[in-house]
Design a protein around this motif. Structure first.
Motif, PDB file in Angstrom:
ATOM      1  N   ALA A  64      36.586  71.129   7.909  1.00 54.53           N
ATOM      2  CA  ALA A  64      38.141  70.947   8.370  1.00 54.53           C
ATOM      3  C   ALA A  64      38.087  70.333   9.835  1.00 54.53           C
ATOM      4  N   ALA A  67      37.331  66.668   9.648  1.00 49.26           N
ATOM      5  CA  ALA A  67      38.445  65.824   9.168  1.00 49.26           C
ATOM      6  C   ALA A  67      39.592  65.690   9.943  1.00 49.26           C
ATOM      7  N   GLN A  73      35.393  62.170  10.796  1.00 48.36           N
ATOM      8  CA  GLN A  73      35.591  62.375   9.318  1.00 48.36           C
ATOM      9  C   GLN A  73      34.900  61.427   8.477  1.00 48.36           C
ATOM     10  N   ASP A  87      34.943  77.547  -7.004  1.00 51.44           N
ATOM     11  CA  ASP A  87      35.868  77.245  -5.899  1.00 51.44           C
ATOM     12  C   ASP A  87      35.391  76.974  -4.716  1.00 51.44           C
ATOM     13  N   GLN A  90      34.684  73.108  -4.648  1.00 50.29           N
ATOM     14  CA  GLN A  90      35.825  72.262  -4.828  1.00 50.29           C
ATOM     15  C   GLN A  90      36.543  72.308  -3.325  1.00 50.29           C
ATOM     16  N   ARG A  91      36.419  73.489  -2.743  1.00 52.15           N
ATOM     17  CA  ARG A  91      37.249  73.546  -1.502  1.00 52.15           C
ATOM     18  C   ARG A  91      36.352  72.381  -0.398  1.00 52.15           C
ATOM     19  N   LYS A  93      34.582  70.038  -1.241  1.00 54.14           N
ATOM     20  CA  LYS A  93      34.634  68.511  -1.713  1.00 54.14           C
ATOM     21  C   LYS A  93      36.223  68.203  -1.324  1.00 54.14           C
ATOM     22  N   THR A  94      36.996  68.896  -1.212  1.00 50.92           N
ATOM     23  CA  THR A  94      38.524  68.638  -0.749  1.00 50.92           C
ATOM     24  C   THR A  94      38.505  68.263   0.814  1.00 50.92           C
ATOM     25  N   LEU A  95      37.703  68.862   1.409  1.00 53.39           N
ATOM     26  CA  LEU A  95      37.559  68.624   2.912  1.00 53.39           C
ATOM     27  C   LEU A  95      36.535  67.682   3.102  1.00 53.39           C
ATOM     28  N   GLY A  96      36.044  67.146   2.116  1.00 50.56           N
ATOM     29  CA  GLY A  96      35.317  65.744   2.480  1.00 50.56           C
ATOM     30  C   GLY A  96      33.853  65.758   2.427  1.00 50.56           C
ATOM     31  N   LYS A  98      30.215  65.577   0.624  1.00 49.24           N
ATOM     32  CA  LYS A  98      29.689  64.407  -0.276  1.00 49.24           C
ATOM     33  C   LYS A  98      28.740  65.008  -1.103  1.00 49.24           C
TER      34      LYS A  98
END
Length: 119
Positions: A64, A67, A73, A87, A90-91, A93-96, A98
């Motif tokens: 976070a 980002a 970022q 979960d 996924q969190r 990956k959502t935050l970046g 790879k």
């Protein structure tokens, strides 16, 4: 292979193991004990290998933080952790993030993932 890789993990043993594999593959390695320490060592970093569970600043909190800045970022992050909950993945990956590898790790898999991420 070349480039500077920042290994962020509160385990000195894990930092040494990952560092040995990366150094043998031609990478320059820098270590950090947690996310707070990592934020002071981002200069010229090509990639970050990061744990999730750490004191002061977790791997998700570091993602976070990275980002929030247009320069940081862009640094790819590969998570290397004992955690495998969908979960959390996924969190991250959502935050970046790879990539995601579960500990204990195989050096060949880590190097393959890093090669793909940096390609």
């Amino acid at each position: 292979m070349s480039g500077k890789v920042l290994i962020v993990d509160d385990s000195a043993l894990l930092r040494r193991q990952v560092g040995a594999a990366l150094t043998a593959a031609g990478y320059q390695v820098v270590g950090a004990t947690d996310g707070v320490d990592a934020t002071t060592k981002l200069a010229d970093v090509a990639l970050i290998v990061c744990d999730i569970n750490m004191p002061r600043m977790s791997g998700l909190e570091l993602l976070a933080e990275l980002a929030r800045d247009t320069v940081t970022q862009r640094i790819p992050v590969v998570m290397l952790t004992t955690e495998g909950h969908p979960d959390l993945i996924q969190r991250a990956k959502t935050l970046g993030a790879k990539g995601w590898l579960i500990k204990p790790f195989k050096a060949e898999l880590l190097l393959s993932l890093i090669g793909k991420v940096l390609a």
